[in-house]
Design an enzyme around this catalytic site. Structure first.
Site, PDB file in Angstrom:
ATOM      1  N   CYS A   1     -15.327 -43.163  10.955  1.00  0.00           N
ATOM      2  CA  CYS A   1     -16.175 -43.037  12.151  1.00  0.00           C
ATOM      3  C   CYS A   1     -17.060 -44.258  12.374  1.00  0.00           C
ATOM      4  O   CYS A   1     -18.187 -44.133  12.871  1.00  0.00           O
ATOM      5  CB  CYS A   1     -17.023 -41.757  12.116  1.00  0.00           C
ATOM      6  SG  CYS A   1     -16.050 -40.267  12.126  1.00  0.00           S
TER       7      CYS A   1
ATOM      8  N   ASP B   1     -31.082 -42.873  11.362  1.00  0.00           N
ATOM      9  CA  ASP B   1     -30.011 -41.960  10.977  1.00  0.00           C
ATOM     10  C   ASP B   1     -30.015 -41.914   9.448  1.00  0.00           C
ATOM     11  O   ASP B   1     -29.550 -42.836   8.785  1.00  0.00           O
ATOM     12  CB  ASP B   1     -28.683 -42.492  11.525  1.00  0.00           C
ATOM     13  CG  ASP B   1     -27.485 -41.679  11.039  1.00  0.00           C
ATOM     14  OD1 ASP B   1     -27.667 -40.766  10.201  1.00  0.00           O
ATOM     15  OD2 ASP B   1     -26.359 -41.983  11.476  1.00  0.00           O
TER      16      ASP B   1
ATOM     17  N   GLN C   1     -26.890 -40.617   5.325  1.00  0.00           N
ATOM     18  CA  GLN C   1     -26.412 -41.099   4.019  1.00  0.00           C
ATOM     19  C   GLN C   1     -27.572 -41.521   3.118  1.00  0.00           C
ATOM     20  O   GLN C   1     -27.328 -42.053   2.025  1.00  0.00           O
ATOM     21  CB  GLN C   1     -25.461 -42.295   4.208  1.00  0.00           C
ATOM     22  CG  GLN C   1     -24.204 -41.976   4.982  1.00  0.00           C
ATOM     23  CD  GLN C   1     -23.258 -41.049   4.232  1.00  0.00           C
ATOM     24  OE1 GLN C   1     -23.432 -40.772   3.035  1.00  0.00           O
ATOM     25  NE2 GLN C   1     -22.247 -40.550   4.918  1.00  0.00           N
TER      26      GLN C   1
ATOM     27  N   LYS D   1     -24.378 -33.034   3.390  1.00  0.00           N
ATOM     28  CA  LYS D   1     -24.191 -34.219   2.536  1.00  0.00           C
ATOM     29  C   LYS D   1     -25.223 -34.240   1.405  1.00  0.00           C
ATOM     30  O   LYS D   1     -25.112 -35.046   0.480  1.00  0.00           O
ATOM     31  CB  LYS D   1     -24.308 -35.496   3.372  1.00  0.00           C
ATOM     32  CG  LYS D   1     -23.215 -35.671   4.420  1.00  0.00           C
ATOM     33  CD  LYS D   1     -23.406 -36.971   5.176  1.00  0.00           C
ATOM     34  CE  LYS D   1     -22.663 -37.035   6.488  1.00  0.00           C
ATOM     35  NZ  LYS D   1     -21.209 -37.106   6.363  1.00  0.00           N
TER      36      LYS D   1
HETATM   37  N1  7TS Z   1     -24.496 -40.682  10.368  1.00  0.00           N
HETATM   38  C1  7TS Z   1     -23.944 -41.181   9.268  1.00  0.00           C
HETATM   39  C2  7TS Z   1     -24.498 -42.420   8.660  1.00  0.00           C
HETATM   40  C3  7TS Z   1     -22.865 -40.508   8.676  1.00  0.00           C
HETATM   41  O1  7TS Z   1     -22.322 -41.007   7.554  1.00  0.00           O
HETATM   42  C4  7TS Z   1     -22.365 -39.334   9.269  1.00  0.00           C
HETATM   43  C5  7TS Z   1     -21.163 -38.611   8.717  1.00  0.00           C
HETATM   44  C6  7TS Z   1     -23.007 -38.865  10.406  1.00  0.00           C
HETATM   45  C7  7TS Z   1     -24.055 -39.561  10.936  1.00  0.00           C
HETATM   46  C8  7TS Z   1     -22.584 -37.596  11.072  1.00  0.00           C
HETATM   47  O2  7TS Z   1     -22.801 -36.538  10.222  1.00  0.00           O
HETATM   48  P1  7TS Z   1     -22.383 -35.052  10.666  1.00  0.00           P
HETATM   49  O3  7TS Z   1     -22.814 -34.203   9.536  1.00  0.00           O
HETATM   50  O4  7TS Z   1     -23.125 -34.787  11.919  1.00  0.00           O
HETATM   51  O5  7TS Z   1     -20.910 -35.089  10.877  1.00  0.00           O
HETATM   52  N2  7TS Z   1     -20.329 -39.396   7.935  1.00  0.00           N
HETATM   53  C9  7TS Z   1     -19.099 -39.069   7.487  1.00  0.00           C
HETATM   54  C10 7TS Z   1     -18.355 -39.896   6.651  1.00  0.00           C
HETATM   55  O6  7TS Z   1     -18.741 -40.993   6.265  1.00  0.00           O
HETATM   56  N3  7TS Z   1     -17.198 -39.299   6.365  1.00  0.00           N
HETATM   57  O7  7TS Z   1     -17.163 -38.112   6.963  1.00  0.00           O
HETATM   58  C11 7TS Z   1     -18.347 -37.952   7.678  1.00  0.00           C
END
Ligand code: 7TS
Length: 461
Positions: A418, A252, A255, A278
């Protein structure tokens, strides 16, 4: 749909990037126009050329219109980039230009703007491939976000591979997006989940991982950078151990890609999932990278138009990868914007981005410890983490802290981010979290410190 990508790969997006050349800052920041022609540049892992001056966040802040705005009458101090990053003007303009000048569906228009849309969409795919040094753009599947990328793997590879008693190894610090899809899968297939524990500092217990590998897991899925603790995990090491035990590896990277050079070939994993929003791209954009032979073997995810080659009343044949996984009209504007964001970051140099954020983390940890008495900081030491600072003030709920900070124009996230199981493991109800991006500065940290001191004053009284 042809088997090969249109030849105009970056051309379409590069034109968009180039159109805003006058708004770019000095060459130090020089991101936007630095995108070289496809194939002419080094891999993203090497992008950012040794010998260049350090990244200058002050120079590139003018690329981000929102950073000139105010919140509660104070300059916006945006410290929630882990939730979603802000967008540079080139990305905003790429989306705008798509709708203004060549809005058309992709892979079908036998007319000029349709061909331009297709070229831009596929050009964005090539940019994303280059950004993570994927061997081929054909290994990039456009999705809405990291969540969709992981669900795609669970629903296709997972449902055809995982059976009764099969083990999937995760970690205790996964975002729910890399936990709940696997829970659903093992519930359906009667499989099992195991978890690599973490230390109190948020580092993975690789000694326990080696013991878990004796269970012969089918998959090891883990985050490259923790969204809550900032921990940077040793992806190549974990992947080598997992492969030696016969497991595939999903990383994943939600980040990681905004903050570190990512070279999927050097990491050696099998699947790499990330969100576009992001990494300076639009919401609604994201990508799954997977090795070609895996994508070829996986059944489709969603079904409908675009993902087929032939349809008969009772059976169909699938399109080639990656289009086999892109059913229906995609978010073309978002994908085009993501391609521009990838080029922007390549232009900055991801090693310079990483160095900038490392330096800022050191400054933040030192300053917070010194200036905010009693603050509790979580996560590993500076050298082992990305630009994420989780903290608590004793006896004050982080939501209250965030509300006071908001009065100062300082935006942080408060809650469980989350990662509820991680908070349970650390015996925490919630944390406050400041997180950085390319445009974050020491002054942002100083504003956070001032706000936290004010929060302490208010709640002490
Ligand atoms: N994996 C990680 C490590 C994340 O930080 C996030 C979202 C996701 C998956 C999911 O990303 P999405 O774009 O599919 O929603 N993290 C966060 C956060 O830390 N604060 O808001 C969203």
């Amino acid at each position: 749909m042809t088997d090969t990508l249109p030849g105009t790969t970056v051309g379409a997006t590069a034109g968009v990037v180039g159109s805003t050349a006058t708004t770019r800052p000095a060459p130090v920041a020089g991101a936007a126009g630095a995108a070289p022609a496809a194939g002419a540049a080094p891999a993203a892992g090497a992008a950012g050329a040794a010998g260049r001056a350090p990244l200058d966040p002050y120079a590139l802040r003018s690329d981000f219109p929102i950073l000139a705005t105010q919140a509660h009458g104070r300059p916006l101090v945006y410290l929630d980039s882990a939730a979603t990053s802000q967008k540079p003007r080139v990305v905003i303009e790429a989306v705008d230009t798509f709708y203004r000048e060549y809005n058309a569906n992709v892979h079908r228009g036998i007319y000029e703007i349709g061909e331009r849309a297709t070229a831009a969409y596929e050009g964005a795919r090539a940019s994303v491939a280059r950004f993570i040094n994927a061997p081929s753009a054909r290994e990039i599947v456009f999705v809405r976000n990291a969540t969709e990328a992981i669900n795609l793997v669970a629903a296709t590879w997972g449902r055809t591979t995982i059976g009764r008693g099969d083990v999937i190894v995760l970690t205790e610090m996964e975002h729910h997006a890399n936990l709940v899809p696997w829970q659903l899968l093992v519930q359906e297939k009667d499989g099992d989940l195991e978890f690599i524990p973490i230390t109190d500092d948020g580092l993975l217990r690789l000694d326990v991982f080696e013991v878990l590998l004796r269970l012969k897991p089918k998959l090891v899925a883990f985050t490259h950078v923790s969204n809550t603790l900032g921990t940077i995990t040793p992806v190549a090491e974990i992947t080598a151990l997992a492969h030696a035990a016969g497991a595939l590896v999903l990383v994943d990277g939600a980040q990681a890609v905004p903050h570190l050079p990512v070279d999927v070939q050097a990491l050696g994993a099998d699947f790499y999932a990330f969100s576009g929003h992001k990494m300076l791209g639009p919401t609604g954009s994201g990508a799954l990278w997977a090795r070609r032979e895996l994508l070829e073997a996986m059944p489709p995810y969603m079904a409908g138009g675009e993902m087929i080659r032939e349809v008969h009343l009772r059976r169909s044949e699938w399109n080639d990868v990656p289009w086999k996984f892109e059913a229906g009209t995609p978010d073309i504007a978002a994908a085009v914007g993501l391609g521009v964001a990838a080029e922007y970051l390549i232009g900055l140099g991801m090693d310079r981005v990483a160095a900038h954020e490392r330096e800022l983390v050191v400054y933040a940890l030192e300053t917070l410890r010194r200036e905010v008495p009693g603050i509790i900081l979580y996560g590993p030491p500076a050298g082992q983490r990305g630009g994420v600072i989780p903290f608590n003030l004793p006896d004050v709920h982080p939501h209250d802290v965030a509300q006071v900070l908001d009065r100062f124009g300082v935006a942080i996230r408060a809650g469980h981010h989350c990662t509820m199981p991680l908070h349970e493991r650390l015996d925490l109800v919630a944390t406050g979290r400041a997180s950085f991006s390319v445009y974050s500065t020491r002054e942002d940290v100083d504003a956070l410190v001032a706000g936290l001191r004010e929060a302490q004053r208010i709640f002490a009284g």
